[in-house]
Motif scaffolding. Structure first.
Motif, PDB file in Angstrom:
ATOM      1  N   VAL A   1       7.841  -5.696  -8.985  1.00 45.93           N
ATOM      2  CA  VAL A   1       7.358  -4.383  -8.568  1.00 45.93           C
ATOM      3  C   VAL A   1       8.306  -3.565  -7.296  1.00 45.93           C
ATOM      4  CG1 VAL A   1       4.957  -4.330  -7.328  1.00 45.93           C
ATOM      5  CG2 VAL A   1       5.587  -5.881  -9.969  1.00 45.93           C
ATOM      6  N   SER A   2       8.105  -4.214  -6.423  1.00 42.95           N
ATOM      7  CA  SER A   2       8.978  -3.869  -5.152  1.00 42.95           C
ATOM      8  C   SER A   2       9.327  -2.400  -5.241  1.00 42.95           C
ATOM      9  CB  SER A   2       9.369  -4.542  -4.173  1.00 42.95           C
ATOM     10  OG  SER A   2       8.935  -5.931  -3.524  1.00 42.95           O
TER      11      SER A   2
ATOM     12  N   LEU B   1      13.106   5.251   0.721  1.00 45.01           N
ATOM     13  CA  LEU B   1      12.431   4.183   2.361  1.00 45.01           C
ATOM     14  C   LEU B   1      11.560   3.001   0.884  1.00 45.01           C
ATOM     15  CD1 LEU B   1      10.662   3.471   3.714  1.00 45.01           C
ATOM     16  CD2 LEU B   1       8.608   5.351   3.563  1.00 45.01           C
ATOM     17  N   TYR B   2      11.846   1.925   1.353  1.00 41.25           N
ATOM     18  CA  TYR B   2      11.732   0.548   0.269  1.00 41.25           C
ATOM     19  C   TYR B   2       9.774   0.164   0.651  1.00 41.25           C
ATOM     20  CZ  TYR B   2      12.918  -3.599  -2.081  1.00 41.25           C
ATOM     21  OH  TYR B   2      12.766  -4.909  -3.185  1.00 41.25           O
ATOM     22  N   ARG B   3       9.554   0.210  -0.242  1.00 46.62           N
ATOM     23  CA  ARG B   3       8.386  -0.325  -0.153  1.00 46.62           C
ATOM     24  C   ARG B   3       8.084  -1.958  -1.351  1.00 46.62           C
ATOM     25  NH1 ARG B   3       5.473   4.513   1.398  1.00 46.62           N
ATOM     26  NH2 ARG B   3       6.488   6.820   0.083  1.00 46.62           N
ATOM     27  N   GLN B   4       8.212  -2.069  -0.004  1.00 44.46           N
ATOM     28  CA  GLN B   4       8.016  -3.752   0.122  1.00 44.46           C
ATOM     29  C   GLN B   4       6.785  -4.472  -0.329  1.00 44.46           C
ATOM     30  OE1 GLN B   4      11.150  -5.980   2.475  1.00 44.46           O
ATOM     31  NE2 GLN B   4      11.380  -7.535   0.953  1.00 44.46           N
TER      32      GLN B   4
ATOM     33  N   CYS C   1       0.738  -1.105   0.025  1.00 41.90           N
ATOM     34  CA  CYS C   1       0.163  -0.099   0.364  1.00 41.90           C
ATOM     35  C   CYS C   1       1.211   1.242  -0.496  1.00 41.90           C
ATOM     36  CB  CYS C   1      -1.291   0.288   1.150  1.00 41.90           C
ATOM     37  SG  CYS C   1      -1.998  -1.439   0.597  1.00 41.90           S
ATOM     38  N   ILE C   2       0.914   2.451  -0.457  1.00 40.41           N
ATOM     39  CA  ILE C   2       1.336   3.018  -1.375  1.00 40.41           C
ATOM     40  C   ILE C   2       0.950   4.475  -0.356  1.00 40.41           C
ATOM     41  CG2 ILE C   2       2.645   4.875  -2.844  1.00 40.41           C
ATOM     42  CD1 ILE C   2       3.662   2.388  -2.018  1.00 40.41           C
ATOM     43  N   PRO C   3       0.726   5.517  -0.357  1.00 38.76           N
ATOM     44  CA  PRO C   3       0.065   6.430   0.502  1.00 38.76           C
ATOM     45  C   PRO C   3       0.074   7.808  -0.595  1.00 38.76           C
ATOM     46  CG  PRO C   3       2.612   6.576   1.279  1.00 38.76           C
ATOM     47  CD  PRO C   3       2.769   5.230   0.821  1.00 38.76           C
TER      48      PRO C   3
ATOM     49  N   THR D   1       9.181   1.190  -4.754  1.00 37.73           N
ATOM     50  CA  THR D   1       9.697   2.590  -4.132  1.00 37.73           C
ATOM     51  C   THR D   1      10.547   3.912  -5.457  1.00 37.73           C
ATOM     52  OG1 THR D   1      10.814   0.613  -2.964  1.00 37.73           O
ATOM     53  CG2 THR D   1      12.383   1.926  -3.102  1.00 37.73           C
ATOM     54  N   LYS D   2      10.937   3.130  -6.409  1.00 35.35           N
ATOM     55  CA  LYS D   2      11.301   4.057  -7.543  1.00 35.35           C
ATOM     56  C   LYS D   2       9.943   5.110  -7.584  1.00 35.35           C
ATOM     57  CE  LYS D   2      15.715   1.756  -7.973  1.00 35.35           C
ATOM     58  NZ  LYS D   2      16.705   0.716  -8.855  1.00 35.35           N
TER      59      LYS D   2
END
Lengths: 359, 359
Positions: free
Chosen positions: A280-281, A346-349, A235-237, A285-286
């Protein structure tokens, strides 16, 4: 990552002179990652359509086929990877997807990311006669990256609960034979929030922000074909306002990070990964770090360049919209170290969703 | 170098799907240096013409003017720098150079690098009716980067000795009002070798290699307009065979390094520099390092992909030429650290030629 080891990607999508959508959002990041990128422009426009005033030429089906034919004759269709995005009109789309079919036949190892650019947020961007062409082409894709609305259009399933989400993903895997399905964004409504695995749920719950979920599903990641597809989620803000080219950047980064020869294994204690969930992570992230940079830049502009969206005011004063759009172009150049992975983000795993198929 | 401080460049030149000439040789390097690059494609071709088999569409004067008009209306002609390269045909060229004239009128600070792509090695690439259009446009340029043949065509001076070389450069400065003239390459014949300053001469003399000279001349680098233009020179060893896109890469790098805010001053004991000689030194250094990388790659290919140039054999077997061309495409992606300056390369410094005007 060794820059000499990565291969070639053929990118077929739109070109704009100013700003970053389509190929302009995809090619530079892939080059930064170390790919030689061959670039075929499906349109040559001044700027993206969100500006209101835009124009240029659309490449016709005959012109596209001419380029494909010359490249084939010169043995220049050497790429190991193919990326297709926006193509204007059914005829040109048929030409592009015909090439994809041919390249798939000639190379079963081809990694083809098809981004079915149909629309967003309930609005269709393209002529309805392109939809069956996309459906027909899904069988050639290794990875697809539709948003929730594009999933609904392709599958004819309205996603209103976990069961319908499961059904849509199953249709894409089983009827359309897509091994790797990424739903690039879907609003985190109550039904979806409730269904999330506990570790993802707790990340989201205490915040006031709106979130989007990104879901990746890989079938046949083990030799055992009776195994259910492996589903991951993050989930991404949401950031306020609309940014153009985000989906194009995201799709390019998914393709660029998929199935790379990797020297490091998953971090100790880290969640089990699939090649798709890793890609996808990285892409989340990028992409999100570039968006943050863009948001910060837009917020720093003089007030006249960041007037909020107001369709009525925009209609009366078109320059108002143009100025807003200009200030919200992706900060890809300024954020190139993010793309290269040399500036930490910040890594969005993506987290495994082992219970996904259990209900 | 801070990537947020550099501005925008508008690049107007050719696009090829495969390989690196025109915009494909110029845009990525400028992006790597930190510039936002706006890109207008004057052609959309499959590959460069050296392959023998090539094709696609030429952008018409009306189409170019349409794009320029929309960008102007949307206030997207924001660039501080302009780069123009190959434009097919007199009408399209007039449209491009008309835009350059307008941008110059609106912004006296505009840094405009005009690469007058006319031909090479005694052969004209373009229709003769484009020559007067280039001559007319020279007054708008801040920097030009012709090779020796293009200098001869523009000035009507055959360069056979130091006096004729002086005359050609004077014409470009005084009659065509170009403040910064770069002769990108000129064969190092006896008369030129003899005239070189001693420190450059000794670099070249003991070697068996063929060399090309690169000459840069800046007028009015001091407030005193009676001062003669400052001339610098460097000699670069030739690599065997022909590489395409080298001039396009070189010109982009000259523009990208010209008049940058620099934190370091010239090295202690270093030669006096002008903004032009610094930019050309950087461009020569990086272009030659990329060429070395490309040469090494081409030499490592299987024999069938590096058959020597032989026009008769090439005519009988067109694929022979295609394979050779393919193996000699610039290794820009693999050499991106060279462009960024993070991989050290042998510095090719332009040396002052204080006696140039003395004969």
């Amino acid at each position: 990552m060794s820059q000499t080891m990565l291969g070639r990607i053929l990118s077929i999508q739109s070109h704009v002179s100013f700003g970053y959508v389509g190929g302009k959002a995809a090619v530079f990041p892939l080059q930064c990652l170390g790919y030689d990128v061959d670039v075929i422009n499906t349109v040559n426009f001044s700027n993206h359509s969100g500006y209101g005033r835009f124009g240029g030429t659309r490449t016709t089906a005959a012109e596209l086929s001419g380029i494909f034919g010359l490249m084939e004759k010169n043995e220049l269709l050497l790429c190991e990877r193919l990326l297709t995005g926006y193509v204007p009109g059914a005829e040109a789309l048929s030409a592009v997807l015909g090439l994809a079919a041919k390249m798939r036949r000639q190379n079963t190892e081809l990694i083809y990311l098809l981004d079915p650019v149909l629309g967003d947020a309930g609005k269709l961007y393209v002529a309805p006669d392109t939809i069956p062409i996309y459906r027909e082409a899904l069988q050639y894709a290794s990875i697809i990256t539709p948003n929730w609305f594009e999933v609904e259009i392709l599958t004819d399933v309205r996603m209103t609960d976990l069961a319908s989400l499961q059904r849509a993903i199953k249709i894409l895997h089983n009827e359309y034979h897509v091994p790797n399905v990424v739903i690039s964004s879907i609003p985190l409504r109550e039904w979806l929030l409730k269904a999330l695995p506990a570790d993802v749920h707790t990340q989201v719950a205490p915040s006031d922000l709106d979130f989007l979920a990104c879901i990746a599903s890989s079938s046949h990641v083990t030799a055992d074909t009776s195994t259910k597809p492996a589903v991951h989620v993050a989930c991404i803000p949401c950031l306020p306002g609309y940014f153009s080219g985000v989906g194009d950047l995201f799709s390019a980064l998914v393709l660029g990070h998929f199935n790379l020869p990797r020297t490091t294994s998953a971090p100790a204690g880290g969640a089990p990964e699939t090649p798709l969930s890793y890609a996808v992570s990285q892409a989340l992230t990028k992409t999100h770090a570039i968006l943050m940079l863009t948001h910060q830049h837009a917020a720093s502009l003089p007030e006249a360049d960041r007037l909020p969206t107001d369709e009525e005011l925009d209609t009366h004063e078109p320059d108002r919209k143009v100025r807003r759009m200009r200030g919200r172009e992706l900060r890809l150049i300024q954020g190139q170290d993010i793309i290269r992975g040399t500036r930490p983000s910040l890594y969005r795993q993506m987290m495994p969703w082992p219970s996904f198929w259990e209900t």
